[in-house]
Design a protein around this motif. Structure first.
Motif, PDB file in Angstrom:
ATOM      1  N   THR A 149      -0.824   2.177   6.276  1.00 44.12           N
ATOM      2  CA  THR A 149      -1.026   0.858   5.683  1.00 44.12           C
ATOM      3  C   THR A 149       0.235   0.401   4.957  1.00 44.12           C
ATOM      4  OG1 THR A 149      -3.382   1.321   5.389  1.00 44.12           O
ATOM      5  CG2 THR A 149      -2.455  -0.486   4.096  1.00 44.12           C
ATOM      6  N   ALA A 150       0.881   1.319   4.238  1.00 46.07           N
ATOM      7  CA  ALA A 150       2.106   0.970   3.512  1.00 46.07           C
ATOM      8  C   ALA A 150       3.192   0.509   4.463  1.00 46.07           C
ATOM      9  CB  ALA A 150       2.587   2.167   2.693  1.00 46.07           C
ATOM     10  N   LEU A 151       3.337   1.208   5.576  1.00 47.45           N
ATOM     11  CA  LEU A 151       4.331   0.789   6.568  1.00 47.45           C
ATOM     12  C   LEU A 151       4.005  -0.592   7.112  1.00 47.45           C
ATOM     13  CD1 LEU A 151       4.808   4.129   8.536  1.00 47.45           C
ATOM     14  CD2 LEU A 151       6.525   2.952   7.143  1.00 47.45           C
ATOM     15  N   GLY A 152       2.719  -0.866   7.282  1.00 48.94           N
ATOM     16  CA  GLY A 152       2.310  -2.174   7.795  1.00 48.94           C
ATOM     17  C   GLY A 152       2.703  -3.314   6.874  1.00 48.94           C
ATOM     18  N   PHE A 162       4.572  -5.537  -3.072  1.00 46.67           N
ATOM     19  CA  PHE A 162       5.163  -4.336  -2.482  1.00 46.67           C
ATOM     20  C   PHE A 162       5.290  -3.225  -3.526  1.00 46.67           C
ATOM     21  CE2 PHE A 162       8.558  -1.687  -0.702  1.00 46.67           C
ATOM     22  CZ  PHE A 162       8.043  -1.497   0.572  1.00 46.67           C
ATOM     23  N   ALA A 163       5.632  -3.603  -4.761  1.00 50.09           N
ATOM     24  CA  ALA A 163       5.694  -2.603  -5.834  1.00 50.09           C
ATOM     25  C   ALA A 163       4.320  -1.984  -6.067  1.00 50.09           C
ATOM     26  CB  ALA A 163       6.206  -3.258  -7.124  1.00 50.09           C
ATOM     27  N   GLY A 164       3.283  -2.806  -6.014  1.00 47.73           N
ATOM     28  CA  GLY A 164       1.924  -2.281  -6.149  1.00 47.73           C
ATOM     29  C   GLY A 164       1.573  -1.321  -5.038  1.00 47.73           C
ATOM     30  N   VAL A 165       2.017  -1.633  -3.835  1.00 43.67           N
ATOM     31  CA  VAL A 165       1.755  -0.757  -2.689  1.00 43.67           C
ATOM     32  C   VAL A 165       2.389   0.610  -2.899  1.00 43.67           C
ATOM     33  CG1 VAL A 165       2.276  -0.390  -0.251  1.00 43.67           C
ATOM     34  CG2 VAL A 165       1.461  -2.604  -1.025  1.00 43.67           C
ATOM     35  N   ILE A 166       3.617   0.631  -3.377  1.00 45.53           N
ATOM     36  CA  ILE A 166       4.317   1.897  -3.604  1.00 45.53           C
ATOM     37  C   ILE A 166       3.568   2.742  -4.636  1.00 45.53           C
ATOM     38  CG2 ILE A 166       6.448   2.953  -4.430  1.00 45.53           C
ATOM     39  CD1 ILE A 166       6.608   1.659  -1.660  1.00 45.53           C
ATOM     40  N   LEU A 167       3.039   2.095  -5.679  1.00 47.65           N
ATOM     41  CA  LEU A 167       2.295   2.826  -6.697  1.00 47.65           C
ATOM     42  C   LEU A 167       0.996   3.393  -6.142  1.00 47.65           C
ATOM     43  CD1 LEU A 167       2.751   0.540  -9.847  1.00 47.65           C
ATOM     44  CD2 LEU A 167       3.755   2.794  -9.438  1.00 47.65           C
ATOM     45  N   VAL A 168       0.344   2.617  -5.289  1.00 45.25           N
ATOM     46  CA  VAL A 168      -0.920   3.076  -4.714  1.00 45.25           C
ATOM     47  C   VAL A 168      -0.687   4.224  -3.745  1.00 45.25           C
ATOM     48  CG1 VAL A 168      -2.840   2.447  -3.201  1.00 45.25           C
ATOM     49  CG2 VAL A 168      -2.096   0.868  -4.986  1.00 45.25           C
ATOM     50  N   LEU A 217       8.896   5.412  12.125  1.00 42.53           N
ATOM     51  CA  LEU A 217       9.579   4.412  12.943  1.00 42.53           C
ATOM     52  C   LEU A 217       8.575   3.570  13.732  1.00 42.53           C
ATOM     53  CD1 LEU A 217      12.222   3.231  13.991  1.00 42.53           C
ATOM     54  CD2 LEU A 217      12.246   5.010  15.761  1.00 42.53           C
ATOM     55  N   THR A 218       7.548   4.204  14.307  1.00 43.01           N
ATOM     56  CA  THR A 218       6.556   3.425  15.053  1.00 43.01           C
ATOM     57  C   THR A 218       5.844   2.434  14.142  1.00 43.01           C
ATOM     58  OG1 THR A 218       4.841   5.131  14.735  1.00 43.01           O
ATOM     59  CG2 THR A 218       6.171   5.248  16.743  1.00 43.01           C
ATOM     60  N   GLY A 219       5.597   2.832  12.906  1.00 44.30           N
ATOM     61  CA  GLY A 219       4.958   1.916  11.957  1.00 44.30           C
ATOM     62  C   GLY A 219       5.829   0.718  11.642  1.00 44.30           C
ATOM     63  N   LEU A 220       7.127   0.951  11.487  1.00 48.37           N
ATOM     64  CA  LEU A 220       8.049  -0.150  11.203  1.00 48.37           C
ATOM     65  C   LEU A 220       8.180  -1.093  12.402  1.00 48.37           C
ATOM     66  CD1 LEU A 220      10.851   1.803   9.313  1.00 48.37           C
ATOM     67  CD2 LEU A 220       9.249   0.140   8.332  1.00 48.37           C
ATOM     68  N   ILE A 221       8.253  -0.519  13.607  1.00 44.58           N
ATOM     69  CA  ILE A 221       8.353  -1.359  14.805  1.00 44.58           C
ATOM     70  C   ILE A 221       7.072  -2.161  14.993  1.00 44.58           C
ATOM     71  CG2 ILE A 221       8.649  -1.364  17.300  1.00 44.58           C
ATOM     72  CD1 ILE A 221      10.314   1.168  17.032  1.00 44.58           C
ATOM     73  N   ALA A 222       5.924  -1.523  14.729  1.00 42.22           N
ATOM     74  CA  ALA A 222       4.647  -2.241  14.825  1.00 42.22           C
ATOM     75  C   ALA A 222       4.609  -3.412  13.851  1.00 42.22           C
ATOM     76  CB  ALA A 222       3.491  -1.283  14.547  1.00 42.22           C
ATOM     77  N   ALA A 223       5.094  -3.209  12.644  1.00 38.10           N
ATOM     78  CA  ALA A 223       5.108  -4.276  11.643  1.00 38.10           C
ATOM     79  C   ALA A 223       6.021  -5.420  12.059  1.00 38.10           C
ATOM     80  CB  ALA A 223       5.545  -3.715  10.289  1.00 38.10           C
TER      81      ALA A 223
END
Length: 313
Positions: free
Chosen positions: A116-119, A150-156, A169-175
């Motif tokens: 989810t974070a990568l997304g 995004f800061a909230g995502v990093i904390l979660v 890498l697949t997560g970044l390409i998907a995003a």
């Protein structure tokens, strides 16, 4: 009820809704619903991927989508045969395929929260692309809400990404693929009917997935078949709602609402997998809520300010 009467009733209902809820706020609310449904799809894909090949899951998703679209396709066949923006359609289909398949790969191989974070990098991609190609202003307030979210995502998530870098890498390409598809939809939604946007993606992404799924075909059990159908139905509803949201508000505003996914992911993770967030994660959820609500509040305040400045009739 005749078709004309039904259209008249729907038009009046739409007018009443627009009178009560500003159009942009409708888009944000619809985006919140759409993102929640897509998180649910990710959970189903993760369960199915233990036995069913990901290309086959994607194929079933698209087949269900096509079946649901058949009545609209039949009624709009003349329009479907005359697309207005062919290049954008091809670009959108390519981006959608990358987003769907590589998103399935990512969510099936790393923890749900990390996937989810990568997304969420999609939000950054959309902000950049919409600014460059749609000339949508990304003001300081919008940029601030993106960074806060995004800061909230990093904390979660507190991601370590200590598993294979391939799936990062697949997560970044998907995003990035999802961002391309989103911006294309926003561009084409002004001229192309909704049925065209939905049908082209359903058919052509399904065709891309057909051959590799046949090469690794695994007959599903009744339970797995039900889950596969659910993936298709829920994805179809979520996509329809999402496209409607992008018709009602700017791409970078709707994309910011994507941060709500982490809230849904935490809830489903706790319910299904007994994943309990720590103190930093709870703080992150509060920050994400702030990021998701800020565009709604700013839109509401701008509408109120505009209405108060209007002279009385």
């Amino acid at each position: 009820m005749s078709v004309l009467t039904r259209e008249l009733v729907l038009k009046r209902l739409e007018q009443r809704i627009n009178h009560v809820i500003p159009v942009k706020i409708q888009g944000i609310l619809l985006a919140l619903i759409s993102t929640g449904l897509f998180v649910l799809v990710g959970v189903l894909v993760r369960i199915l991927s233990e036995r069913i090949d990901l290309f086959q899951i994607l194929l079933f998703r698209q087949l269900v989508f096509i079946v649901l679209l058949l009545p609209s396709v039949k009624a709009s066949i003349d329009i479907l045969l005359k697309p207005r923006q062919v290049k954008l359609h091809f670009l959108r289909i390519f981006g959608a395929f990358l987003a769907l398949y590589l998103g399935f790969v990512t969510v099936s191989h790393i923890p749900l929260a990390d996937a989810t974070a990568l997304g969420f990098t999609q939000v950054l991609f959309v902000a950049v692309i919409s600014r460059l190609f749609l000339s949508e202003a990304v003001g300081l307030s919008r940029l601030l809400t993106i960074l806060i979210g995004f800061a909230g995502v990093i904390l979660v998530v507190q991601p370590e990404f200590n598993q294979s870098a391939v799936y990062t890498l697949t997560g970044l390409i998907a995003a990035s693929g999802a961002a391309v598809a989103v911006v294309c939809v926003r561009k084409m939604a002004q001229t192309e009917p909704r049925v065209v946007l939905l049908s082209y993606q359903a058919v052509f992404v399904g065709l891309i997935a057909l051959l590799p799924s046949l090469m690794s075909w695994q007959w599903p059990t009744l339970y797995e078949l039900m889950l596969l159908i659910l993936v298709g139905v829920i994805s179809s509803v979520a996509q329809w709602i999402g496209i409607t949201a992008y018709k009602l508000a700017e791409a970078n505003v709707i994309a910011n609402v994507e941060y709500a996914k982490i809230v849904y992911s935490l809830a489903l993770g706790y319910w299904l997998f007994a994943e309990t967030p720590d103190t930093l994660a709870v703080l992150g959820v509060l920050i994400i809520f702030t990021s998701a609500i800020l565009p709604l509040l700013m839109t509401f305040l701008s509408v109120r300010r505009f209405s108060s400045n209007q002279p009385p009739v």
